[in-house]
Design an enzyme around this catalytic site. Structure first.
Site, PDB file in Angstrom:
ATOM      1  N   ILE A 101      -4.804   8.879 -26.842  1.00  0.00           N
ATOM      2  CA  ILE A 101      -4.087   7.760 -27.444  1.00  0.00           C
ATOM      3  C   ILE A 101      -4.825   6.451 -27.231  1.00  0.00           C
ATOM      4  O   ILE A 101      -4.867   5.587 -28.115  1.00  0.00           O
ATOM      5  CB  ILE A 101      -2.654   7.676 -26.883  1.00  0.00           C
ATOM      6  CG1 ILE A 101      -1.857   8.937 -27.267  1.00  0.00           C
ATOM      7  CG2 ILE A 101      -1.939   6.428 -27.407  1.00  0.00           C
ATOM      8  CD1 ILE A 101      -0.486   9.014 -26.623  1.00  0.00           C
ATOM      9  N   SER A 132     -11.082   6.237 -23.089  1.00  0.00           N
ATOM     10  CA  SER A 132     -12.147   7.236 -23.232  1.00  0.00           C
ATOM     11  C   SER A 132     -11.751   8.390 -24.144  1.00  0.00           C
ATOM     12  O   SER A 132     -12.608   9.076 -24.696  1.00  0.00           O
ATOM     13  CB  SER A 132     -12.552   7.790 -21.861  1.00  0.00           C
ATOM     14  OG  SER A 132     -11.468   8.471 -21.252  1.00  0.00           O
ATOM     15  N   SER A 133     -10.439   8.611 -24.321  1.00  0.00           N
ATOM     16  CA  SER A 133      -9.984   9.736 -25.133  1.00  0.00           C
ATOM     17  C   SER A 133      -8.527   9.521 -25.527  1.00  0.00           C
ATOM     18  O   SER A 133      -7.878   8.556 -25.108  1.00  0.00           O
ATOM     19  CB  SER A 133     -10.120  11.067 -24.355  1.00  0.00           C
ATOM     20  OG  SER A 133      -9.280  11.055 -23.203  1.00  0.00           O
ATOM     21  N   LEU A 179      -6.679  -5.981 -25.221  1.00  0.00           N
ATOM     22  CA  LEU A 179      -7.289  -5.156 -24.178  1.00  0.00           C
ATOM     23  C   LEU A 179      -6.525  -3.840 -24.111  1.00  0.00           C
ATOM     24  O   LEU A 179      -5.296  -3.832 -24.007  1.00  0.00           O
ATOM     25  CB  LEU A 179      -7.244  -5.876 -22.833  1.00  0.00           C
ATOM     26  CG  LEU A 179      -7.926  -5.188 -21.648  1.00  0.00           C
ATOM     27  CD1 LEU A 179      -8.463  -6.222 -20.664  1.00  0.00           C
ATOM     28  CD2 LEU A 179      -6.970  -4.247 -20.909  1.00  0.00           C
ATOM     29  N   TYR A 228       4.640  13.072 -12.255  1.00  0.00           N
ATOM     30  CA  TYR A 228       4.369  12.334 -13.491  1.00  0.00           C
ATOM     31  C   TYR A 228       5.620  11.597 -13.956  1.00  0.00           C
ATOM     32  O   TYR A 228       5.562  10.399 -14.288  1.00  0.00           O
ATOM     33  CB  TYR A 228       3.891  13.308 -14.564  1.00  0.00           C
ATOM     34  CG  TYR A 228       3.595  12.673 -15.896  1.00  0.00           C
ATOM     35  CD1 TYR A 228       2.444  11.921 -16.085  1.00  0.00           C
ATOM     36  CD2 TYR A 228       4.471  12.829 -16.969  1.00  0.00           C
ATOM     37  CE1 TYR A 228       2.176  11.328 -17.311  1.00  0.00           C
ATOM     38  CE2 TYR A 228       4.208  12.249 -18.199  1.00  0.00           C
ATOM     39  CZ  TYR A 228       3.059  11.500 -18.365  1.00  0.00           C
ATOM     40  OH  TYR A 228       2.799  10.917 -19.573  1.00  0.00           O
TER      41      TYR A 228
END
Length: 281
Positions: free
Chosen positions: A16, A13-14, A8, A154
């Protein structure tokens, strides 16, 4: 353990996540590629079909900030395949700006996805990984090892992620589950380009940090001009999937390894401060 058979991957969607899902399918695995918005799956489908693995890749909705979505996606894997051999926890968001500019709510939002979402996925997946003698791989960042200017939210989330998994790893290993973190450096992907619209407003609101922020943007533009591709970073993730004895921490490029080595040998923090401080002019 034998090679993981059902994997899983979150955040597919983009970037890596997409590249990892396709590479894992090319390696012969059954891949459940998840993303928050299935309407954004066209690029993933095209990449899988182009690689000839569309039949080995199933697309499922999973929003890591919604516990019920996490539970439903994992339940679907078990219901369909009967086992879960590996999880690649990749879903994440970025955030530029210092705390005075972006406020505490921005920190909470980033932590919700990049940290708490990964924690919830880990909690739900662990019993199944344990049953399979499987492995958990989190796509972290050099920002999970090295605090980077104007990436406070981040880096806080990625530091938390690595602390969580470094603590969990020896415990999980006692039950047959390996835990790894993959640390990319600069990667050319949509993850970066999605941050760009916020930059002009942040410069305008930077106040006493304007000169430093402008210098930082110039320095990082140079770094990203030499960024590795998402597919190159994904190759490292799949190497960890393949490894007989996967490491806990692995970087995706020589440049990332060099920076990680500075941090891991930097007892008083001065070496890292010299490196990151130079980005501010």
């Amino acid at each position: 353990m034998t090679d993981p058979r059902t994997v899983l991957v979150t955040g597919s969607s983009s970037g890596i996540g997409l590249a990892t899902a396709v590479r894992a399918a090319v390696s012969g695995r059954r891949v459940v590629a998840t993303l928050r918005d299935p309407d954004r799956a066209d690029a993933l489908r095209a990449a899988a079909d182009g690689a000839g693995v569309g039949d080995r890749l199933r697309i499922v909705r999973l929003d890591v900030t919604e516990p019920e979505s996490v539970a439903a996606a994992v339940a679907e894997v078990i219901g369909r395949y009967g086992r879960l051999d590996a999880v690649v926890s990749n879903a994440g968001v970025g955030q530029l700006g210092t705390v005075e500019q972006i406020g505490v709510d921005a920190f909470r939002a980033v932590l919700e996805t990049n940290f708490f979402g990964a924690v919830e996925l880990t909690r739900v997946a662990l019993p199944h990984l344990r049953a399979a003698g499987g492995r958990l791989i989190a796509v972290s960042s050099l920002g999970g090892l090295i605090g980077q200017p104007f990436n406070e939210a981040y880096c806080a989330a990625k530091f938390a992620l690595e602390g969580f998994l470094e603590s969990l790893a020896p415990v999980a290993a006692r039950t047959g589950v390996s835990v790894s973190v993959v640390e990319p450096g600069p990667v050319a992907s949509e993850f970066v380009t999605r941050l760009e619209p916020s930059v002009p407003g942040l410069v305008e609101r930077a106040g006493p940090y304007e000169a430093a922020f402008t210098s930082y943007l110039g320095a990082t533009a140079q770094l990203f001009a030499q960024a590795q591709s998402a597919d190159e970073a994904a190759a490292t993730v799949v190497e960890v999937l393949d490894a007989e004895r996967p490491p806990f921490r692995v970087q995706t490029s020589a440049a990332a390894r060099d920076l990680a080595a500075i941090k891991l040998a930097d007892l008083d923090g001065s070496a890292v401060q010299a490196v990151t401080g130079a980005w501010l002019g």
